[in-house]
Design a protein around this motif. Sequence first.
Motif, PDB file in Angstrom:
ATOM      1  N   VAL A  84       0.840  -1.195   0.000  1.00  0.00           N
ATOM      2  CA  VAL A  84       0.000   0.000   0.000  1.00  0.00           C
ATOM      3  C   VAL A  84       0.875   1.244   0.000  1.00  0.00           C
ATOM      4  O   VAL A  84       2.004   1.236   0.498  1.00  0.00           O
ATOM      5  CB  VAL A  84      -0.953   0.040   1.216  1.00  0.00           C
ATOM      6  N   SER A  85       0.354   2.292  -0.581  1.00  0.00           N
ATOM      7  CA  SER A  85       1.070   3.558  -0.643  1.00  0.00           C
ATOM      8  C   SER A  85       1.292   4.098   0.765  1.00  0.00           C
ATOM      9  O   SER A  85       0.339   4.269   1.524  1.00  0.00           O
ATOM     10  CB  SER A  85       0.266   4.557  -1.478  1.00  0.00           C
ATOM     11  N   GLU A  86       2.550   4.331   1.100  1.00  0.00           N
ATOM     12  CA  GLU A  86       2.882   4.844   2.429  1.00  0.00           C
ATOM     13  C   GLU A  86       4.277   5.443   2.387  1.00  0.00           C
ATOM     14  O   GLU A  86       5.060   5.168   1.466  1.00  0.00           O
ATOM     15  CB  GLU A  86       2.837   3.734   3.476  1.00  0.00           C
ATOM     16  N   ALA A  87       4.599   6.242   3.375  1.00  0.00           N
ATOM     17  CA  ALA A  87       5.943   6.796   3.467  1.00  0.00           C
ATOM     18  C   ALA A  87       6.934   5.665   3.695  1.00  0.00           C
ATOM     19  O   ALA A  87       6.741   4.806   4.544  1.00  0.00           O
ATOM     20  CB  ALA A  87       6.011   7.801   4.610  1.00  0.00           C
ATOM     21  N   GLY A  88       8.009   5.662   2.919  1.00  0.00           N
ATOM     22  CA  GLY A  88       9.014   4.615   3.037  1.00  0.00           C
ATOM     23  C   GLY A  88       8.753   3.392   2.192  1.00  0.00           C
ATOM     24  O   GLY A  88       9.473   2.395   2.299  1.00  0.00           O
ATOM     25  N   ILE A  89       7.744   3.451   1.343  1.00  0.00           N
ATOM     26  CA  ILE A  89       7.404   2.274   0.537  1.00  0.00           C
ATOM     27  C   ILE A  89       8.504   1.932  -0.462  1.00  0.00           C
ATOM     28  O   ILE A  89       8.628   0.779  -0.894  1.00  0.00           O
ATOM     29  CB  ILE A  89       6.065   2.487  -0.204  1.00  0.00           C
ATOM     30  N   SER A 120     -11.589   3.697   7.908  1.00  0.00           N
ATOM     31  CA  SER A 120     -10.343   3.421   7.187  1.00  0.00           C
ATOM     32  C   SER A 120     -10.367   4.042   5.802  1.00  0.00           C
ATOM     33  O   SER A 120      -9.373   4.610   5.341  1.00  0.00           O
ATOM     34  CB  SER A 120     -10.139   1.908   7.066  1.00  0.00           C
ATOM     35  N   ILE A 121     -11.506   3.925   5.117  1.00  0.00           N
ATOM     36  CA  ILE A 121     -11.601   4.461   3.764  1.00  0.00           C
ATOM     37  C   ILE A 121     -11.361   5.968   3.762  1.00  0.00           C
ATOM     38  O   ILE A 121     -10.703   6.515   2.881  1.00  0.00           O
ATOM     39  CB  ILE A 121     -12.982   4.139   3.163  1.00  0.00           C
ATOM     40  N   LYS A 122     -11.872   6.643   4.780  1.00  0.00           N
ATOM     41  CA  LYS A 122     -11.793   8.102   4.798  1.00  0.00           C
ATOM     42  C   LYS A 122     -10.548   8.625   5.515  1.00  0.00           C
ATOM     43  O   LYS A 122     -10.149   9.765   5.309  1.00  0.00           O
ATOM     44  CB  LYS A 122     -13.042   8.682   5.478  1.00  0.00           C
ATOM     45  N   SER A 123      -9.938   7.822   6.379  1.00  0.00           N
ATOM     46  CA  SER A 123      -8.923   8.377   7.268  1.00  0.00           C
ATOM     47  C   SER A 123      -7.572   7.696   7.211  1.00  0.00           C
ATOM     48  O   SER A 123      -6.655   8.082   7.942  1.00  0.00           O
ATOM     49  CB  SER A 123      -9.439   8.305   8.720  1.00  0.00           C
ATOM     50  N   ALA A 124      -7.420   6.641   6.401  1.00  0.00           N
ATOM     51  CA  ALA A 124      -6.150   5.913   6.364  1.00  0.00           C
ATOM     52  C   ALA A 124      -5.668   5.777   4.935  1.00  0.00           C
ATOM     53  O   ALA A 124      -6.428   5.930   3.988  1.00  0.00           O
ATOM     54  CB  ALA A 124      -6.307   4.534   7.009  1.00  0.00           C
ATOM     55  N   GLY A 125      -4.402   5.499   4.796  1.00  0.00           N
ATOM     56  CA  GLY A 125      -3.840   5.285   3.467  1.00  0.00           C
ATOM     57  C   GLY A 125      -3.456   6.583   2.778  1.00  0.00           C
ATOM     58  O   GLY A 125      -3.808   7.682   3.207  1.00  0.00           O
ATOM     59  N   LEU A 126      -2.724   6.437   1.678  1.00  0.00           N
ATOM     60  CA  LEU A 126      -2.255   7.575   0.895  1.00  0.00           C
ATOM     61  C   LEU A 126      -2.595   7.365  -0.575  1.00  0.00           C
ATOM     62  O   LEU A 126      -2.817   6.239  -1.015  1.00  0.00           O
ATOM     63  CB  LEU A 126      -0.729   7.727   1.038  1.00  0.00           C
ATOM     64  N   PRO A 127      -2.637   8.443  -1.370  1.00  0.00           N
ATOM     65  CA  PRO A 127      -2.884   8.290  -2.808  1.00  0.00           C
ATOM     66  C   PRO A 127      -1.802   7.444  -3.468  1.00  0.00           C
ATOM     67  O   PRO A 127      -0.629   7.486  -3.075  1.00  0.00           O
ATOM     68  CB  PRO A 127      -2.849   9.737  -3.325  1.00  0.00           C
ATOM     69  N   TRP A 128      -2.196   6.716  -4.496  1.00  0.00           N
ATOM     70  CA  TRP A 128      -1.240   5.845  -5.178  1.00  0.00           C
ATOM     71  C   TRP A 128      -0.109   6.630  -5.837  1.00  0.00           C
ATOM     72  O   TRP A 128       1.006   6.132  -5.982  1.00  0.00           O
ATOM     73  CB  TRP A 128      -1.946   4.952  -6.201  1.00  0.00           C
ATOM     74  N   GLU A 129      -0.374   7.881  -6.232  1.00  0.00           N
ATOM     75  CA  GLU A 129       0.661   8.675  -6.896  1.00  0.00           C
ATOM     76  C   GLU A 129       1.902   8.840  -6.018  1.00  0.00           C
ATOM     77  O   GLU A 129       3.040   8.747  -6.492  1.00  0.00           O
ATOM     78  CB  GLU A 129       0.116  10.059  -7.277  1.00  0.00           C
ATOM     79  N   LEU A 130       1.682   9.086  -4.716  1.00  0.00           N
ATOM     80  CA  LEU A 130       2.825   9.302  -3.818  1.00  0.00           C
ATOM     81  C   LEU A 130       3.660   8.026  -3.673  1.00  0.00           C
ATOM     82  O   LEU A 130       4.889   8.046  -3.762  1.00  0.00           O
ATOM     83  CB  LEU A 130       2.322   9.763  -2.447  1.00  0.00           C
ATOM     84  N   GLY A 131       2.983   6.901  -3.428  1.00  0.00           N
ATOM     85  CA  GLY A 131       3.711   5.643  -3.263  1.00  0.00           C
ATOM     86  C   GLY A 131       4.377   5.183  -4.538  1.00  0.00           C
ATOM     87  O   GLY A 131       5.513   4.675  -4.512  1.00  0.00           O
ATOM     88  N   LEU A 132       3.709   5.342  -5.668  1.00  0.00           N
ATOM     89  CA  LEU A 132       4.271   4.907  -6.945  1.00  0.00           C
ATOM     90  C   LEU A 132       5.531   5.696  -7.288  1.00  0.00           C
ATOM     91  O   LEU A 132       6.548   5.125  -7.715  1.00  0.00           O
ATOM     92  CB  LEU A 132       3.229   5.066  -8.053  1.00  0.00           C
TER      93      LEU A 132
END
Length: 589
Positions: A84-89, A120-132
């Motif tokens: 999943v898209s996240e900092a440090g991916i 979770s849908i509204k408050s967790a995770g990051l956009p795919w653009e950042l992780g990609l």
Amino acid sequence: TIHYLQNASDLEIKMAQGSKPGEGGHLPGGKVNELIARTRYTTPGVGLISPPPHHDIYSIEDLAQLIHDLKCANPEADVHVKLVSEAGIGVIAAGVSKAKADAVLISGHSGGTGASPKTSIKSAGLPWELGLAEANQVLRANRLRSRIRVRADGGFKTGRDVAVAALLGAEEYGFGTAPLVTLGCIMLRKCHCNTCSVGIATQDPELRKKFAGTPEHVIRYLRFVAQEVRDIMASLGFRTMDEMIGRADRLTPTATDHPKARQLDLSTLLHCPDSPDDPRRTQAQNHKLDEQLDTALIEQMEPALRDGTSVHIQLPIRNRNRTVGAMASGVLATRCGLDGLPDDTVQVHFRGTAGQSFGAFLARGLTFRLDGEANDYIGKGLSGGKLILRTPDEAGYVAADNVITGNVALYGATSGQAYVNGRAGERFAVRNSGAMAVVEGVGDHGCEYMTGGAVVVLGAIGRNFGAGMSGGEAYLLNETGDAAARVNRDMVGVQPLADERDRRLVRRLIENHYTYTGSDKAGHILDHWDDYADRFVKVMPHAYARVLDERMRRGEDLRVDLPPRPPQGDLLPPNGRDLCPERTIPMDS
């Protein structure tokens, strides 16, 4: 199962889900119908819990082992890893590439069909653009990009999404929610309730009649997406998708009047690393399958594959020999299908120390006996085969007091038998879905998330036994009187071994254990059976017990059957010990 793996072209290890990172799934019992229960090797009407982590993966090395297991089981299938898209991916994606995955998926936060919690849908995770962007940059900088395909998903709807993903470094693109909408999904976000009013996310036959989607709906939608991608490619001067991959320099931020947006610096996101590595996958991973011990094993078991002839093989084994049995099981499943071969058709006697995943996905008809010890993950995905771990006669220690195998044994086993002449490490029989096993002690978290089968423990257990257990039966020898205190009572109950059927099952398994391994402890218990029978306690999931009671009132018996007795002569321990006459159970019992 090994048969399932053999019939796949792509296999995905889902490390996390973009719409609910860090959380597991829950399938309510009301949705577990006969088809789902049969597919997932569980009991109809009993809810299923998917744990947040993978209990066999706590490092990149563990992930590499699972990838190797799957490639051995089916060398032709591509193995994907979903992140999943996240900092440090980027660091994790680099590890996935080094672990020899064929593809890595970067999943964004806006996907999901509605079964995920709204928080979770509204408050967790990051956009795919950042992780990609981060994953592609780290892979390029470390010359790992050319070894792995990069996928992206998480709310893709238009051709523009595909074009942006390609420019940021992805070469494959996942669509989920949008095609569902073309099939009639109205996003009620109650997929877990079994009340989908358009007949998509439900097992209710009346609601399913309302489903109006056709394959043509999805085909037309994706053709529109493809046409939009072509238009964008033409405007940028690209002739092929390959030319677009990783060309983030062709992206520019869109101006906006929002005061906060004016402060954004997207230079890091749009950075193109200076690297000699190719921007897309151009070389295959080397899994070194030609070095597997199974190549010799497959050659020697050819008579059994050809005409069912019994084969006896003896092989030495070292801890560098990983995943022994998976390739052989894959060949057997390909040649013989789901049912495999009759039990004990191919008997292999190993001596030494087995490496990781000994007997992984072992198919029916294969019997592995190891005189020695084994590392982690023995019997992972056991698929009808038989595993026997035996302490050597020359060992200078008491088998029941020593660890003979590592952690996470029988993870995800669906059928078969395992007899362990010694103690096992942590997480024994996690998500066991049908295998029968006898072991002489386990560490923490035994039988977690178990959904079927039977496990007999002839020694001490660690803490948190039976956590998340929703099916199957476990029997504990309560010698010290504290076994019940170590059981997690959230979903299971602990009761005496009062039922005669339970006594017969436990005794039969211990008889088998003694015959196969020559266990001193099993022999002592059988010699004093009347004294020991009352010391066993049964761990039984509440939901499973309730469903069994309901089925039995209707005349359906779903309880675990007695395992067959061992064949006399072929598989006896080399010291010649056999069942004493007073220990012999009549064949018709």
